[in-house]
Design a protein around this motif. Sequence first.
Motif, short mmCIF file in Angstrom:
data_model
loop_
_atom_site.label_atom_id
_atom_site.label_comp_id
_atom_site.label_asym_id
_atom_site.label_seq_id
_atom_site.Cartn_x
_atom_site.Cartn_y
_atom_site.Cartn_z
N ASP A 23 -29.78 -17.60 -15.73
CA ASP A 23 -30.73 -18.71 -15.73
C ASP A 23 -32.18 -18.22 -15.88
N GLY A 24 -32.35 -16.91 -16.11
CA GLY A 24 -33.68 -16.34 -16.33
C GLY A 24 -34.31 -15.72 -15.10
N ALA A 25 -33.75 -15.98 -13.92
CA ALA A 25 -34.29 -15.37 -12.70
C ALA A 25 -34.11 -13.87 -12.77
N SER A 26 -35.12 -13.15 -12.31
CA SER A 26 -35.09 -11.69 -12.33
C SER A 26 -35.69 -11.19 -11.03
N HIS A 27 -35.04 -10.19 -10.43
CA HIS A 27 -35.50 -9.67 -9.15
C HIS A 27 -35.48 -8.15 -9.18
N ALA A 28 -36.48 -7.55 -8.57
CA ALA A 28 -36.55 -6.11 -8.36
C ALA A 28 -36.30 -5.88 -6.88
N LEU A 29 -35.14 -5.34 -6.54
CA LEU A 29 -34.72 -5.15 -5.16
C LEU A 29 -34.89 -3.70 -4.76
N SER A 30 -35.68 -3.47 -3.72
CA SER A 30 -35.90 -2.09 -3.30
C SER A 30 -34.64 -1.52 -2.67
N ALA A 31 -34.45 -0.22 -2.83
CA ALA A 31 -33.31 0.46 -2.21
C ALA A 31 -33.37 0.30 -0.70
N GLU A 32 -34.57 0.34 -0.15
CA GLU A 32 -34.72 0.17 1.30
C GLU A 32 -34.20 -1.19 1.74
N LEU A 33 -34.60 -2.26 1.05
CA LEU A 33 -34.12 -3.60 1.39
C LEU A 33 -32.60 -3.65 1.29
N LEU A 34 -32.06 -3.15 0.20
CA LEU A 34 -30.61 -3.19 0.01
C LEU A 34 -29.88 -2.41 1.09
N ARG A 35 -30.44 -1.27 1.49
CA ARG A 35 -29.79 -0.44 2.52
C ARG A 35 -29.82 -1.10 3.88
N VAL A 36 -30.99 -1.63 4.27
CA VAL A 36 -31.10 -2.19 5.62
C VAL A 36 -30.50 -3.59 5.72
N GLU A 37 -30.23 -4.24 4.58
CA GLU A 37 -29.58 -5.55 4.57
C GLU A 37 -28.17 -5.45 3.98
N SER A 38 -27.62 -4.26 3.94
CA SER A 38 -26.26 -4.07 3.42
C SER A 38 -25.31 -5.06 4.09
N PRO A 39 -24.41 -5.66 3.30
CA PRO A 39 -23.47 -6.60 3.89
C PRO A 39 -22.32 -5.91 4.64
N SER A 40 -22.39 -4.61 4.80
CA SER A 40 -21.33 -3.86 5.49
C SER A 40 -21.28 -4.19 6.98
N ALA A 41 -20.13 -3.99 7.57
CA ALA A 41 -19.98 -4.18 9.03
C ALA A 41 -20.84 -3.16 9.78
N GLU A 42 -21.06 -1.99 9.18
CA GLU A 42 -21.90 -0.98 9.82
C GLU A 42 -23.30 -1.50 10.10
N VAL A 43 -23.82 -2.35 9.21
CA VAL A 43 -25.16 -2.91 9.37
C VAL A 43 -25.10 -4.30 10.00
N GLN A 44 -24.25 -5.16 9.47
CA GLN A 44 -24.21 -6.55 9.91
C GLN A 44 -23.40 -6.77 11.18
N GLY A 45 -22.56 -5.80 11.55
CA GLY A 45 -21.67 -5.98 12.68
C GLY A 45 -20.55 -6.94 12.32
N HIS A 46 -19.91 -7.47 13.33
CA HIS A 46 -18.79 -8.39 13.10
C HIS A 46 -19.12 -9.80 13.57
N GLY A 47 -20.39 -10.06 13.83
CA GLY A 47 -20.83 -11.38 14.26
C GLY A 47 -22.33 -11.48 14.15
N PRO A 48 -22.88 -12.70 14.22
CA PRO A 48 -24.31 -12.91 13.99
C PRO A 48 -25.23 -12.19 14.98
N THR A 49 -24.75 -11.85 16.15
CA THR A 49 -25.60 -11.18 17.13
C THR A 49 -25.46 -9.66 17.10
N GLN A 50 -24.68 -9.14 16.17
CA GLN A 50 -24.39 -7.71 16.15
C GLN A 50 -25.15 -6.93 15.08
#
Length: 122
Positions: A23-50
């Motif tokens: 749709d034309g949207a374009s984003h430049a995502l920093s490696a730091e942002l991607l690393r600290v917001e990784s969708p992995s359980a290691e970062v996100q935990g297994h629930g919203p408070t983790q």
Amino acid sequence: MSSWPTEIRLSKDRRTLHVTFDDGASHALSAELLRVESPSAEVQGHGPTQKKTIPGKRDVEIIKVEPVGHYAVKLTFDDMHDTGIFPWDYLRELGETGEAKIQAYLDALAAQGLSREPARRR
């Protein structure tokens, strides 16, 4: 999913992932942002408070981008974190909310007495 990526390109310095959508949207995502917001359980935990605040990732780089089916990419970072699978919708969300997410990350680091700077080797 409302849009589909037409290009995913890693910058030469490996610190920015550029994503363009049909749709034309374009984003430049920093490696730091991607690393600290990784969708992995290691970062996100297994629930919203983790969710964990990951310090020392200011200089992190992406060393590999691999497709996962037709719905996501798996990123490998130079700290060897590679368990996050980033669906297209999540990349889009990070592109649209990245500034607020980085600010929340910086606030969490400060509140916990942590730093973005990598640990120094002795």
